[in-house]
Design a protein around this motif. Sequence first.
Motif, PDB file in Angstrom:
ATOM      1  N   VAL A   4       0.835  -1.199   0.000  1.00  0.00           N
ATOM      2  CA  VAL A   4       0.000   0.000   0.000  1.00  0.00           C
ATOM      3  C   VAL A   4       0.872   1.252   0.000  1.00  0.00           C
ATOM      4  O   VAL A   4       0.618   2.202  -0.741  1.00  0.00           O
ATOM      5  N   SER A   5       1.919   1.273   0.811  1.00  0.00           N
ATOM      6  CA  SER A   5       2.775   2.457   0.874  1.00  0.00           C
ATOM      7  C   SER A   5       3.505   2.701  -0.442  1.00  0.00           C
ATOM      8  O   SER A   5       3.773   3.844  -0.797  1.00  0.00           O
ATOM      9  N   ARG A   6       3.812   1.665  -1.175  1.00  0.00           N
ATOM     10  CA  ARG A   6       4.442   1.842  -2.482  1.00  0.00           C
ATOM     11  C   ARG A   6       3.440   2.292  -3.546  1.00  0.00           C
ATOM     12  O   ARG A   6       3.806   2.946  -4.505  1.00  0.00           O
ATOM     13  N   ALA A   7       2.178   1.926  -3.369  1.00  0.00           N
ATOM     14  CA  ALA A   7       1.159   2.267  -4.366  1.00  0.00           C
ATOM     15  C   ALA A   7       0.640   3.702  -4.223  1.00  0.00           C
ATOM     16  O   ALA A   7       0.148   4.280  -5.180  1.00  0.00           O
ATOM     17  N   VAL A   8       0.752   4.279  -3.042  1.00  0.00           N
ATOM     18  CA  VAL A   8       0.239   5.630  -2.803  1.00  0.00           C
ATOM     19  C   VAL A   8       1.180   6.650  -3.432  1.00  0.00           C
ATOM     20  O   VAL A   8       2.377   6.648  -3.181  1.00  0.00           O
ATOM     21  N   GLN A   9       0.607   7.500  -4.261  1.00  0.00           N
ATOM     22  CA  GLN A   9       1.367   8.554  -4.931  1.00  0.00           C
ATOM     23  C   GLN A   9       1.036   9.898  -4.293  1.00  0.00           C
ATOM     24  O   GLN A   9       0.033  10.031  -3.591  1.00  0.00           O
ATOM     25  N   LYS A  11      -0.261  12.498  -5.574  1.00  0.00           N
ATOM     26  CA  LYS A  11      -1.580  12.984  -5.971  1.00  0.00           C
ATOM     27  C   LYS A  11      -2.697  12.320  -5.157  1.00  0.00           C
ATOM     28  O   LYS A  11      -3.742  12.914  -4.926  1.00  0.00           O
ATOM     29  N   ASP A  12      -2.477  11.090  -4.698  1.00  0.00           N
ATOM     30  CA  ASP A  12      -3.455  10.425  -3.837  1.00  0.00           C
ATOM     31  C   ASP A  12      -3.540  11.110  -2.477  1.00  0.00           C
ATOM     32  O   ASP A  12      -4.630  11.293  -1.927  1.00  0.00           O
ATOM     33  N   VAL A  13      -2.393  11.490  -1.947  1.00  0.00           N
ATOM     34  CA  VAL A  13      -2.363  12.196  -0.666  1.00  0.00           C
ATOM     35  C   VAL A  13      -3.059  13.552  -0.799  1.00  0.00           C
ATOM     36  O   VAL A  13      -3.852  13.947   0.054  1.00  0.00           O
ATOM     37  N   PHE A  14      -2.757  14.272  -1.886  1.00  0.00           N
ATOM     38  CA  PHE A  14      -3.421  15.553  -2.140  1.00  0.00           C
ATOM     39  C   PHE A  14      -4.928  15.367  -2.234  1.00  0.00           C
ATOM     40  O   PHE A  14      -5.687  16.151  -1.666  1.00  0.00           O
ATOM     41  N   ASN A  15      -5.368  14.345  -2.942  1.00  0.00           N
ATOM     42  CA  ASN A  15      -6.790  14.075  -3.118  1.00  0.00           C
ATOM     43  C   ASN A  15      -7.469  13.828  -1.772  1.00  0.00           C
ATOM     44  O   ASN A  15      -8.538  14.386  -1.499  1.00  0.00           O
ATOM     45  N   ILE A  16      -6.868  13.032  -0.930  1.00  0.00           N
ATOM     46  CA  ILE A  16      -7.453  12.727   0.379  1.00  0.00           C
ATOM     47  C   ILE A  16      -7.527  13.982   1.244  1.00  0.00           C
ATOM     48  O   ILE A  16      -8.554  14.259   1.874  1.00  0.00           O
ATOM     49  N   LEU A  17      -6.444  14.749   1.266  1.00  0.00           N
ATOM     50  CA  LEU A  17      -6.439  15.968   2.079  1.00  0.00           C
ATOM     51  C   LEU A  17      -7.444  16.995   1.576  1.00  0.00           C
ATOM     52  O   LEU A  17      -8.167  17.619   2.355  1.00  0.00           O
ATOM     53  N   ALA A  18      -7.488  17.189   0.256  1.00  0.00           N
ATOM     54  CA  ALA A  18      -8.411  18.172  -0.311  1.00  0.00           C
ATOM     55  C   ALA A  18      -9.862  17.772  -0.089  1.00  0.00           C
ATOM     56  O   ALA A  18     -10.701  18.617   0.235  1.00  0.00           O
TER      57      ALA A  18
END
Length: 75
Positions: A4-9, A11-18
């Motif tokens: 999972v940690s390797r798959a998260v990019q 842009k995914d973190v930005f998407n979750i935070l936004a």
Amino acid sequence: MDTVSRAVQPKDVFNILAKSILPALFASASCCIGGLGVGGRSRKSRHATQRALTRSVAGLFVISAAVSLLTYLGP
């Protein structure tokens, strides 16, 4: 966990935070503006609350869709 940690990019973190922050800010601002716009008339506060809730839910969907489109369909 490693997969999972390797798959998260980034842009995914930005998407979750936004998607966590922006709808909450919109909902709180919308409800505050709706409530403060009523003034001292308590009879109209019920209708203002319903309108603010409707606006908040609609805004949640619009903001969530816009963030997803900008995150994953953008360049």
